[in-house]
Design a protein around this motif. Structure first.
Motif, mmCIF file in Angstrom:
data_model
loop_
_atom_site.group_PDB
_atom_site.id
_atom_site.type_symbol
_atom_site.label_atom_id
_atom_site.label_comp_id
_atom_site.label_asym_id
_atom_site.label_seq_id
_atom_site.Cartn_x
_atom_site.Cartn_y
_atom_site.Cartn_z
ATOM 1 N N THR A 20 0.798 -1.213 -0.048
ATOM 2 C CA THR A 20 0.076 -0.182 0.021
ATOM 3 C C THR A 20 0.869 1.243 0.168
ATOM 4 O O THR A 20 2.213 1.132 0.521
ATOM 5 C CB THR A 20 -0.803 -0.058 1.402
ATOM 6 O OG1 THR A 20 -0.151 0.171 2.184
ATOM 7 C CG2 THR A 20 -1.808 -1.216 1.143
ATOM 8 N N LEU A 21 0.171 2.427 -0.234
ATOM 9 C CA LEU A 21 1.010 3.407 -0.211
ATOM 10 C C LEU A 21 1.482 4.066 1.258
ATOM 11 O O LEU A 21 2.547 4.405 1.112
ATOM 12 C CB LEU A 21 0.049 4.690 -1.009
ATOM 13 C CG LEU A 21 1.042 6.276 -1.188
ATOM 14 C CD1 LEU A 21 1.893 6.029 -2.034
ATOM 15 C CD2 LEU A 21 -0.337 7.087 -1.859
ATOM 16 N N GLU A 22 0.635 3.577 1.959
ATOM 17 C CA GLU A 22 0.836 3.943 3.340
ATOM 18 C C GLU A 22 1.967 3.086 3.871
ATOM 19 O O GLU A 22 2.858 3.498 4.445
ATOM 20 C CB GLU A 22 -0.491 3.680 4.274
ATOM 21 C CG GLU A 22 -0.017 3.862 5.800
ATOM 22 C CD GLU A 22 -1.355 3.768 6.635
ATOM 23 O OE1 GLU A 22 -1.328 3.873 7.752
ATOM 24 O OE2 GLU A 22 -2.281 2.963 6.309
ATOM 25 N N LEU A 56 -0.220 11.122 2.689
ATOM 26 C CA LEU A 56 -0.851 10.064 1.811
ATOM 27 C C LEU A 56 -2.190 10.926 1.099
ATOM 28 O O LEU A 56 -2.561 10.636 -0.021
ATOM 29 C CB LEU A 56 -1.770 9.119 2.894
ATOM 30 C CG LEU A 56 -0.906 8.032 3.237
ATOM 31 C CD1 LEU A 56 -1.734 7.134 4.374
ATOM 32 C CD2 LEU A 56 -0.252 7.089 2.287
ATOM 33 N N LYS A 57 -2.490 12.044 1.715
ATOM 34 C CA LYS A 57 -3.763 13.050 1.051
ATOM 35 C C LYS A 57 -3.022 13.510 -0.188
ATOM 36 O O LYS A 57 -3.628 13.579 -1.203
ATOM 37 C CB LYS A 57 -4.048 14.040 2.113
ATOM 38 C CG LYS A 57 -5.260 14.704 1.741
ATOM 39 C CD LYS A 57 -5.798 15.732 2.939
ATOM 40 C CE LYS A 57 -6.668 16.406 2.423
ATOM 41 N NZ LYS A 57 -7.371 17.397 3.301
ATOM 42 N N ARG A 60 -1.961 10.935 -3.054
ATOM 43 C CA ARG A 60 -3.116 10.165 -3.946
ATOM 44 C C ARG A 60 -3.799 11.274 -4.758
ATOM 45 O O ARG A 60 -4.390 10.685 -5.622
ATOM 46 C CB ARG A 60 -4.222 9.762 -2.439
ATOM 47 C CG ARG A 60 -3.850 8.642 -1.900
ATOM 48 C CD ARG A 60 -4.934 8.298 -0.952
ATOM 49 N NE ARG A 60 -4.672 7.011 -0.257
ATOM 50 C CZ ARG A 60 -4.576 6.627 1.066
ATOM 51 N NH1 ARG A 60 -5.130 7.757 1.737
ATOM 52 N NH2 ARG A 60 -4.221 5.584 1.581
ATOM 53 N N LYS A 61 -3.454 12.567 -4.619
ATOM 54 C CA LYS A 61 -4.041 13.458 -5.615
ATOM 55 C C LYS A 61 -2.759 13.841 -6.504
ATOM 56 O O LYS A 61 -3.273 14.677 -7.676
ATOM 57 C CB LYS A 61 -4.435 14.569 -4.783
ATOM 58 C CG LYS A 61 -5.520 14.547 -3.884
ATOM 59 C CD LYS A 61 -5.931 15.896 -3.336
ATOM 60 C CE LYS A 61 -7.114 15.698 -2.188
ATOM 61 N NZ LYS A 61 -7.412 16.969 -1.542
ATOM 62 N N ARG A 66 3.670 10.603 -6.525
ATOM 63 C CA ARG A 66 3.468 9.100 -6.127
ATOM 64 C C ARG A 66 4.348 8.439 -6.831
ATOM 65 O O ARG A 66 5.178 7.434 -6.469
ATOM 66 C CB ARG A 66 2.002 8.679 -6.368
ATOM 67 C CG ARG A 66 1.637 7.116 -5.987
ATOM 68 C CD ARG A 66 0.465 6.633 -6.126
ATOM 69 N NE ARG A 66 0.204 5.443 -5.906
ATOM 70 C CZ ARG A 66 -0.598 4.823 -5.197
ATOM 71 N NH1 ARG A 66 -1.677 5.584 -4.645
ATOM 72 N NH2 ARG A 66 -0.576 3.590 -5.046
#
Length: 85
Positions: A20-22, A56-57, A60-61, A66
């Motif tokens: 996961t990205l996290e 993360l916020k 994700r945008k 990323r």
């Protein structure tokens, strides 16, 4: 049978599959620390009052950021394998 009924394709050669990205952000911040992470990827979410949630916020945008995180994560994995030898 629809596409959603099919099992997910396996990606045994993709080191990012299932990560996961996290998990990437946490691993990078643990490995490099927020300060060095902010130097390697100069974005505000890593430099000014960094946290996993704010990162993360933003990530994700922001596809380009990323991609940089994914690239640095792969670099970190290679470094860890190299130092384990």
């Amino acid at each position: 049978m629809t596409t959603s009924d099919l099992p997910a394709p396996q990606q045994p050669r993709n080191p990012l599959h299932g990560i996961t990205l996290e998990a990437m952000v946490v691993a990078l911040s643990d490995y490099f620390g927020w300060q060095e992470l902010g130097q390697r990827i100069p974005v505000r979410c890593f430099q000014s009052d960094p946290s996993v949630a704010s990162s993360l916020k933003f990530l994700r945008k922001t596809p380009w950021a990323r991609e940089k995180v994914e690239g640095l994560y792969l670099f970190m994995l290679r470094e860890q394998r190299r130092s384990a030898r």
